[in-house]
Design a protein around this motif. Structure first.
Motif, PDB file in Angstrom:
ATOM      1  N   LEU A   1       0.856  -1.178   0.000  1.00  0.00           N
ATOM      2  CA  LEU A   1       0.000   0.000   0.000  1.00  0.00           C
ATOM      3  C   LEU A   1       0.893   1.229   0.000  1.00  0.00           C
ATOM      4  O   LEU A   1       1.829   1.318   0.784  1.00  0.00           O
ATOM      5  CB  LEU A   1      -0.862   0.021   1.264  1.00  0.00           C
ATOM      6  CG  LEU A   1      -2.108  -0.832   1.282  1.00  0.00           C
ATOM      7  CD1 LEU A   1      -2.728  -0.780   2.663  1.00  0.00           C
ATOM      8  CD2 LEU A   1      -3.109  -0.349   0.257  1.00  0.00           C
ATOM      9  N   GLU A   2       0.577   2.143  -0.880  1.00  0.00           N
ATOM     10  CA  GLU A   2       1.412   3.337  -0.937  1.00  0.00           C
ATOM     11  C   GLU A   2       0.793   4.426  -0.056  1.00  0.00           C
ATOM     12  O   GLU A   2      -0.344   4.836  -0.268  1.00  0.00           O
ATOM     13  CB  GLU A   2       1.505   3.826  -2.376  1.00  0.00           C
ATOM     14  CG  GLU A   2       2.610   4.839  -2.565  1.00  0.00           C
ATOM     15  CD  GLU A   2       2.473   5.590  -3.870  1.00  0.00           C
ATOM     16  OE1 GLU A   2       3.124   6.626  -3.995  1.00  0.00           O
ATOM     17  OE2 GLU A   2       1.711   5.138  -4.734  1.00  0.00           O
ATOM     18  N   HIS A   3       1.554   4.848   0.932  1.00  0.00           N
ATOM     19  CA  HIS A   3       1.047   5.908   1.807  1.00  0.00           C
ATOM     20  C   HIS A   3       1.429   7.260   1.213  1.00  0.00           C
ATOM     21  O   HIS A   3       2.374   7.889   1.655  1.00  0.00           O
ATOM     22  CB  HIS A   3       1.653   5.780   3.207  1.00  0.00           C
ATOM     23  CG  HIS A   3       1.071   4.649   3.985  1.00  0.00           C
ATOM     24  ND1 HIS A   3       0.113   4.817   4.940  1.00  0.00           N
ATOM     25  CD2 HIS A   3       1.303   3.326   3.938  1.00  0.00           C
ATOM     26  CE1 HIS A   3      -0.221   3.653   5.450  1.00  0.00           C
ATOM     27  NE2 HIS A   3       0.495   2.727   4.858  1.00  0.00           N
ATOM     28  N   ASP A   4       0.737   7.671   0.183  1.00  0.00           N
ATOM     29  CA  ASP A   4       1.086   8.986  -0.365  1.00  0.00           C
ATOM     30  C   ASP A   4       0.297  10.039   0.392  1.00  0.00           C
ATOM     31  O   ASP A   4      -0.771  10.456   0.006  1.00  0.00           O
ATOM     32  CB  ASP A   4       0.860   9.055  -1.880  1.00  0.00           C
ATOM     33  CG  ASP A   4      -0.551   8.675  -2.269  1.00  0.00           C
ATOM     34  OD1 ASP A   4      -1.208   8.032  -1.450  1.00  0.00           O
ATOM     35  OD2 ASP A   4      -0.993   9.034  -3.365  1.00  0.00           O
ATOM     36  N   ASN A   5       0.870  10.408   1.524  1.00  0.00           N
ATOM     37  CA  ASN A   5       0.140  11.382   2.331  1.00  0.00           C
ATOM     38  C   ASN A   5       1.012  12.563   2.712  1.00  0.00           C
ATOM     39  O   ASN A   5       1.108  12.919   3.865  1.00  0.00           O
ATOM     40  CB  ASN A   5      -0.473  10.720   3.563  1.00  0.00           C
ATOM     41  CG  ASN A   5       0.509   9.799   4.238  1.00  0.00           C
ATOM     42  OD1 ASN A   5       1.690   9.853   3.925  1.00  0.00           O
ATOM     43  ND2 ASN A   5       0.056   8.981   5.146  1.00  0.00           N
ATOM     44  N   CYS A   6       1.651  13.120   1.731  1.00  0.00           N
ATOM     45  CA  CYS A   6       2.428  14.305   2.024  1.00  0.00           C
ATOM     46  C   CYS A   6       1.996  15.443   1.123  1.00  0.00           C
ATOM     47  O   CYS A   6       2.016  15.332  -0.094  1.00  0.00           O
ATOM     48  CB  CYS A   6       3.912  14.025   1.851  1.00  0.00           C
ATOM     49  SG  CYS A   6       4.857  15.398   2.456  1.00  0.00           S
ATOM     50  N   LEU A   7       1.574  16.519   1.760  1.00  0.00           N
ATOM     51  CA  LEU A   7       1.160  17.686   0.997  1.00  0.00           C
ATOM     52  C   LEU A   7       2.213  18.768   1.069  1.00  0.00           C
ATOM     53  O   LEU A   7       1.996  19.892   0.671  1.00  0.00           O
ATOM     54  CB  LEU A   7      -0.144  18.230   1.572  1.00  0.00           C
ATOM     55  CG  LEU A   7      -1.421  17.553   1.119  1.00  0.00           C
ATOM     56  CD1 LEU A   7      -2.600  18.091   1.868  1.00  0.00           C
ATOM     57  CD2 LEU A   7      -1.620  17.779  -0.360  1.00  0.00           C
ATOM     58  N   LEU A   8       3.377  18.424   1.622  1.00  0.00           N
ATOM     59  CA  LEU A   8       4.323  19.484   1.947  1.00  0.00           C
ATOM     60  C   LEU A   8       5.444  19.651   0.933  1.00  0.00           C
ATOM     61  O   LEU A   8       5.993  20.722   0.811  1.00  0.00           O
ATOM     62  CB  LEU A   8       4.931  19.232   3.322  1.00  0.00           C
ATOM     63  CG  LEU A   8       3.991  19.528   4.483  1.00  0.00           C
ATOM     64  CD1 LEU A   8       4.630  19.170   5.777  1.00  0.00           C
ATOM     65  CD2 LEU A   8       3.614  20.996   4.475  1.00  0.00           C
ATOM     66  N   ARG A   9       5.851  18.592   0.275  1.00  0.00           N
ATOM     67  CA  ARG A   9       7.033  18.780  -0.570  1.00  0.00           C
ATOM     68  C   ARG A   9       6.774  18.302  -1.994  1.00  0.00           C
ATOM     69  O   ARG A   9       5.935  17.461  -2.248  1.00  0.00           O
ATOM     70  CB  ARG A   9       8.212  18.011   0.019  1.00  0.00           C
ATOM     71  CG  ARG A   9       8.000  16.515  -0.061  1.00  0.00           C
ATOM     72  CD  ARG A   9       9.113  15.744   0.535  1.00  0.00           C
ATOM     73  NE  ARG A   9       8.607  14.509   1.080  1.00  0.00           N
ATOM     74  CZ  ARG A   9       8.182  13.477   0.369  1.00  0.00           C
ATOM     75  NH1 ARG A   9       8.208  13.526  -0.925  1.00  0.00           N
ATOM     76  NH2 ARG A   9       7.723  12.389   0.941  1.00  0.00           N
TER      77      ARG A   9
ATOM     78  N   ARG B   1      -6.739   6.428   7.982  1.00  0.00           N
ATOM     79  CA  ARG B   1      -5.502   6.986   7.409  1.00  0.00           C
ATOM     80  C   ARG B   1      -4.755   7.810   8.448  1.00  0.00           C
ATOM     81  O   ARG B   1      -3.524   7.804   8.486  1.00  0.00           O
ATOM     82  CB  ARG B   1      -5.813   7.808   6.162  1.00  0.00           C
ATOM     83  CG  ARG B   1      -6.193   6.932   4.977  1.00  0.00           C
ATOM     84  CD  ARG B   1      -5.929   7.599   3.662  1.00  0.00           C
ATOM     85  NE  ARG B   1      -4.512   7.600   3.355  1.00  0.00           N
ATOM     86  CZ  ARG B   1      -3.989   7.309   2.167  1.00  0.00           C
ATOM     87  NH1 ARG B   1      -4.756   6.943   1.192  1.00  0.00           N
ATOM     88  NH2 ARG B   1      -2.705   7.364   1.965  1.00  0.00           N
TER      89      ARG B   1
ATOM     90  N   PHE C   1      -1.962  17.047   5.403  1.00  0.00           N
ATOM     91  CA  PHE C   1      -2.699  15.857   4.955  1.00  0.00           C
ATOM     92  C   PHE C   1      -3.675  15.402   6.032  1.00  0.00           C
ATOM     93  O   PHE C   1      -4.834  15.088   5.749  1.00  0.00           O
ATOM     94  CB  PHE C   1      -1.732  14.726   4.609  1.00  0.00           C
ATOM     95  CG  PHE C   1      -2.438  13.466   4.216  1.00  0.00           C
ATOM     96  CD1 PHE C   1      -3.041  13.352   2.988  1.00  0.00           C
ATOM     97  CD2 PHE C   1      -2.531  12.403   5.102  1.00  0.00           C
ATOM     98  CE1 PHE C   1      -3.722  12.198   2.621  1.00  0.00           C
ATOM     99  CE2 PHE C   1      -3.206  11.243   4.750  1.00  0.00           C
ATOM    100  CZ  PHE C   1      -3.803  11.147   3.506  1.00  0.00           C
TER     101      PHE C   1
ATOM    102  N   TYR D   1       3.714  22.962  -2.657  1.00  0.00           N
ATOM    103  CA  TYR D   1       3.349  21.710  -3.307  1.00  0.00           C
ATOM    104  C   TYR D   1       1.860  21.446  -3.150  1.00  0.00           C
ATOM    105  O   TYR D   1       1.114  21.337  -4.112  1.00  0.00           O
ATOM    106  CB  TYR D   1       4.166  20.584  -2.711  1.00  0.00           C
ATOM    107  CG  TYR D   1       3.767  19.225  -3.210  1.00  0.00           C
ATOM    108  CD1 TYR D   1       3.847  18.927  -4.555  1.00  0.00           C
ATOM    109  CD2 TYR D   1       3.313  18.256  -2.333  1.00  0.00           C
ATOM    110  CE1 TYR D   1       3.489  17.690  -5.025  1.00  0.00           C
ATOM    111  CE2 TYR D   1       2.959  17.014  -2.791  1.00  0.00           C
ATOM    112  CZ  TYR D   1       3.044  16.734  -4.139  1.00  0.00           C
ATOM    113  OH  TYR D   1       2.687  15.499  -4.584  1.00  0.00           O
TER     114      TYR D   1
ATOM    115  N   VAL E   1      -2.863  11.596  -1.762  1.00  0.00           N
ATOM    116  CA  VAL E   1      -2.831  12.919  -2.371  1.00  0.00           C
ATOM    117  C   VAL E   1      -2.566  12.893  -3.869  1.00  0.00           C
ATOM    118  O   VAL E   1      -2.960  13.804  -4.580  1.00  0.00           O
ATOM    119  CB  VAL E   1      -1.788  13.827  -1.692  1.00  0.00           C
ATOM    120  CG1 VAL E   1      -2.189  14.133  -0.281  1.00  0.00           C
ATOM    121  CG2 VAL E   1      -0.417  13.212  -1.723  1.00  0.00           C
TER     122      VAL E   1
END
Lengths: 211, 632
Positions: free
Chosen positions: A200-208, B50, B256, B322, B466
């Motif tokens: 599972l890919e935890h793509d939970n970054c809104l910062l970079r 999450r 997030f 971003y 995201v």
């Protein structure tokens, strides 16, 4: 031409792909060393003739420009040959080390290509690395398995096929379809290959910005 | 267990302590894994999981997530996961479930001794047995109102008033809360331990003389329980928001997680589980939080290659960001940014029930409204995002100006958020909630291997990432399919006058109706939305507010073929200050108990149950009787 043999030595290794190693060229190395010795003898002769003249070196140089420049050229050649020999040995040592990291089997297969001292070096390096990877004396995981450090040693996986109770070194997992578990990356990889689980890919970054 | 302790309902200050305890326990024991149970039924739960995953990963706790749809599945998993383990102290998380259910039914007392149960649930009221148990921790925000020991009925097996006489007592005759039937089975071990001591203290005679007294006390307790559970199901702070607060305290909060909690909050707004006033209050808090993460507005100099031979030159630009979360105004038009204005308004329940857009007359009216607002019809029928920006901006003011003539009030507008990722993804909270809900409920290939709620849970989980703009867009497409079905079938039901009036509720029975979109409307939340649509439509026809019971179409899914969902819906959505909740849970339980039928009540919403299609009529008759008795 002076120094030509040593360059040949370097070319030999430079023309070889990084995951290979040419046999240790004993003969050529010996010839290069002989060449260095020859330069040394020539230099010694010149120095001796200078001493015999009884003049100090500056005066002698002014009177015998040919001999003086020969002295300088011989010296430069010795240094150059030494540098090239060093490079040869260093590059071989680096490759022996990197092969240990990239592939275990390749490390064994190149054994016949090595000189006696290189074999000794390889064995010592192996011992050192094993000690570092061992639990207790070191970090406790096999670092050569994956050369790029994983972003996270643990992986969350989602089960795609029911496979019941699975006992892994890190614990027992009840892999029921459509559940999610955390397991060490190395244990998960086999299950992923067999299609039982998927990462599972935890793509939970809104910062970079991702590179 | 100490009855004087104020239960284990814990406020925000104690949440990090609980997590710290879990951490130290897990590190000390061999079995480090934490179990997480989460209903695969709503967007709030997906968002909450999450957040919890981020928190657990941060402290390196391995966990397993089990999406479930029924308590039976929880039990099944616990049997395999926990049964053999009688040495280690384990932790179980319940996300958005568990608070209302008597957990003493789910776990044996011996099991509970070795278990720490952490409940992050927005369902209220909390079951009194859970409240008093020392190993059950329930997250509760005091801003939602206090849960005090004084209000809480005594738990089973511990009050003096319950004794052996209750065993073998005939089932309570009328309208008694279903929880009472649990009394006998729950804590026998406790009773066994206490009884000999009591016997020694009291002579037979003394005990005899105390009997009426104890009966009275018992009756008092039963009354209190009935009163307590009778207030009906309500919702407190969404689980995702509770977990975001925890993340904030642990200094783990980031944009997030804020987005996830916004999804949880918006989910409650969209499904009318929260009053608009409460929503506005929390929304404002999140707006402030979003400002903290907002780009600072500073400008930076970057060097770029000039054109031709100009050489490198410096330009000043805004600091690139971003991802960002921006507050914005949104309208109760479904998936406006992924549809045309015309279709979005046509299919949104808010407009549809007011203008009756299932009629041609209603459509004409809608077109008139659009014309009055100054939008050329051609533009209104094109993609909203492709419309001229100036027209887009005018939507708010024009609605305010002309909406009143078409019964669209000011509350058509609400404050919400938009998330942007790079230049690729731009999503509104409400659209995302619609998309995620559709991913959870609408199956692309019915009957295929992937046609199961647990599979769809992970689709929804991935869609909340995201970078997964495609996933959520697929969900939004599905939700548009659902909205079309809602309008056509909802309009059809009203046109057919399928409604039956009972004492305190209106009834729609779809089990025998000819419905075009059975698959789409057979899911719990879809049915809830259809129910709310029908309720509003009747209210707008000036027929007054009334509760509503909706029997869904018969399920075609192989897992529960032949079952119909029955949904009970309150007369109006939650309003500020009203404590009355959805009391259908209790009514359904009572009716089901009187009926010897195959009825599944172990879902996570008490007001939604499953009834065998053949038993629907009997069940409804029984429900009518219960309703009559209650109203007398």
């Amino acid at each position: 031409m002076f120094g030509k043999r040593a360059v040949e030595l370097i070319n030999e290794i430079a023309n070889c792909t990084p995951e290979n190693l040419p046999a240790y060229n004993d003969e050529l190395v010996r010839l290069v060393i002989e060449e260095v010795n020859e330069h040394y003898n020539q230099m010694s002769d010149l120095v001796r003739s200078m001493n015999r003249s009884g003049q100090d070196s500056a005066e002698w140089g002014m009177e015998h420009p040919e001999e003086a420049s020969a002295l300088v050229v011989h010296h430069a050649c010795i240094l150059r040959n030494k540098r090239l020999l060093m490079t040869y040995v260093k590059e071989r040592a680096e490759r022996i080390k990197s092969l240990k990291w990239s592939s275990r089997t390749a490390a064994m297969s190149i054994r016949p290509q090595l000189s006696a001292t290189e074999v000794e070096f390889q064995q010592a390096y192996d011992r050192l690395l094993t000690k570092y990877c061992r639990k207790g004396t070191g970090v406790g995981m096999d670092l050569t398995l994956d050369t790029t450090p994983p972003s996270d040693p643990e992986l969350s996986v989602r089960v795609r096929k029911d496979c019941g109770e699975v006992v892994l070194p890190s614990g027992t997992f009840f892999l029921k379809k459509n559940t999610c578990h955390i397991m060490p990356r190395e244990e998960a990889e086999g299950l992923i290959r067999d299609g039982y689980v998927e990462a599972l890919e935890h793509d939970n970054c809104l910062l970079r910005w991702d590179t | 267990m100490n009855l004087d302790a104020a239960g284990r309902v814990i406020g925000p200050a104690d949440w990090p302590v609980v997590l710290e305890n879990i951490k130290s326990d897990c590190y000390a024991s061999n079995e480090r894994k934490v179990l997480v149970f989460v209903p695969a039924t709503n967007a709030d739960s997906v968002a909450a999981v999450r957040i919890l995953e981020v928190l657990l990963r941060a402290i390196h706790l391995p966990y397993s997530v089990y999406p479930v749809t029924r308590y039976a599945q929880v039990q099944e998993t616990c049997i395999s996961e926990l049964a053999g383990d009688l040495e280690n102290f384990r932790t179980v998380f319940f996300i958005n479930c568990g608070a209302q259910e008597n957990l003493l039914n789910l776990f044996s007392p011996a099991q509970l001794e070795l278990l720490r149960v952490v409940i992050v649930d927005s369902h209220r009221p909390i079951h009194y047995n859970n409240f008093w148990h020392q190993n059950i921790f329930i997250f509760h925000d005091p801003a939602d109102g206090d849960v005090t020991p004084e209000d809480m009925p005594k738990p089973d097996g511990l009050s003096d008033c319950e004794d052996e006489e209750e065993v073998g007592r005939p089932p309570p005759a009328e309208g008694e809360p279903g929880a009472d039937e649990d009394d006998d089975s729950d804590d026998d071990s406790f009773k066994e331990n206490r009884r000999p001591a009591q016997r020694q203290r009291l002579s037979d005679e003394a005990e005899h003389s105390r009997l009426p007294e104890r009966q009275a006390a018992r009756a008092a307790i039963r009354r209190k329980r009935k009163e307590y559970l009778g207030q009906g199901q309500t919702f407190s702070k969404p689980a995702a928001c509770l977990l975001y607060d925890l993340a904030y305290q642990l200094k783990q909060d980031d944009p997030f997680l804020l987005w996830m909690s916004i999804i949880g909050l918006t989910d409650h707004l969209v499904h009318q589980q929260i009053s608009p006033e409460k929503y506005a209050e929390w929304q404002l808090q999140y707006e402030q939080a979003a400002n903290v993460y907002a780009p600072t507005g500073e400008r930076v100099e970057v060097t770029v290659q000039g054109r031709g031979d100009a050489g490198p030159m410096t330009v000043e630009i805004d600091t690139p960001s971003y991802g960002a979360i921006e507050p914005m105004d949104d309208y109760h038009f479904v998936t406006l940014r992924h549809w045309s204005l015309h279709e979005s308004m046509l299919h949104s329940p808010y407009v549809a029930t007011r203008l009756k857009t299932w009629h041609d007359r209603g459509r004409k009216k809608l077109e008139e409204l659009i014309a009055r607002m100054g939008f050329p019809l051609q533009h209104a029928k094109a993609q909203f995002v492709a419309m001229r920006p100036m027209l887009q901006q005018q939507l708010g003011p024009k609605l305010l100006q002309h909406g009143g003539d078409f019964r669209l009030d000011r509350d058509v507008k609400f404050r919400s958020f938009m998330m942007k990722v790079g230049y690729a993804v731009k999503l509104c909270a409400a659209d995302t909630v619609h998309g995620v809900t559709a991913l959870l409920e609408v199956c692309e290939q019915p009957g295929s291997e992937d046609d199961c709620p647990m599979h769809r849970f992970w689709e929804a989980w991935e869609a909340l990432g995201v970078k997964n703009g495609e996933g959520i867009k697929a969900g939004i497409k599905r939700s548009q399919r659902f909205q079309k079905a809602l309008l056509s079938d909802g309009g059809l039901l009203i046109g057919r006058k399928a409604v039956r009036e009972w004492t305190s509720y209106r009834l729609f029975n779809l089990s025998k109706e000819d419905i075009a979109n059975r698959e789409l409307l057979g899911q719990p939340l879809a049915l809830l939305k259809l129910g709310m649509f029908l309720r509003e439509a009747h209210y707008q026809e000036k027929q007054g507010r009334k509760n509503l019971v909706l029997v869904g179409p018969m399920s075609q899914n192989p897992a529960d073929r032949g079952f119909c969902l029955v949904v009970g819906i309150c007369a109006s959505g939650p309003t500020l200050g009203s404590t009355k909740g959805n009391a259908f849970g209790q009514m359904f339980r009572t009716a089901a108990r009187h009926l010897n039928a195959d009825i599944q009540q172990d879902g996570f919403e008490t007001s939604i149950i499953k009834v065998q299609a053949d038993d629907v009529l009997r069940f409804l008759r029984e429900l009518g009787k219960v309703d009559l008795q209650d109203s007398l």
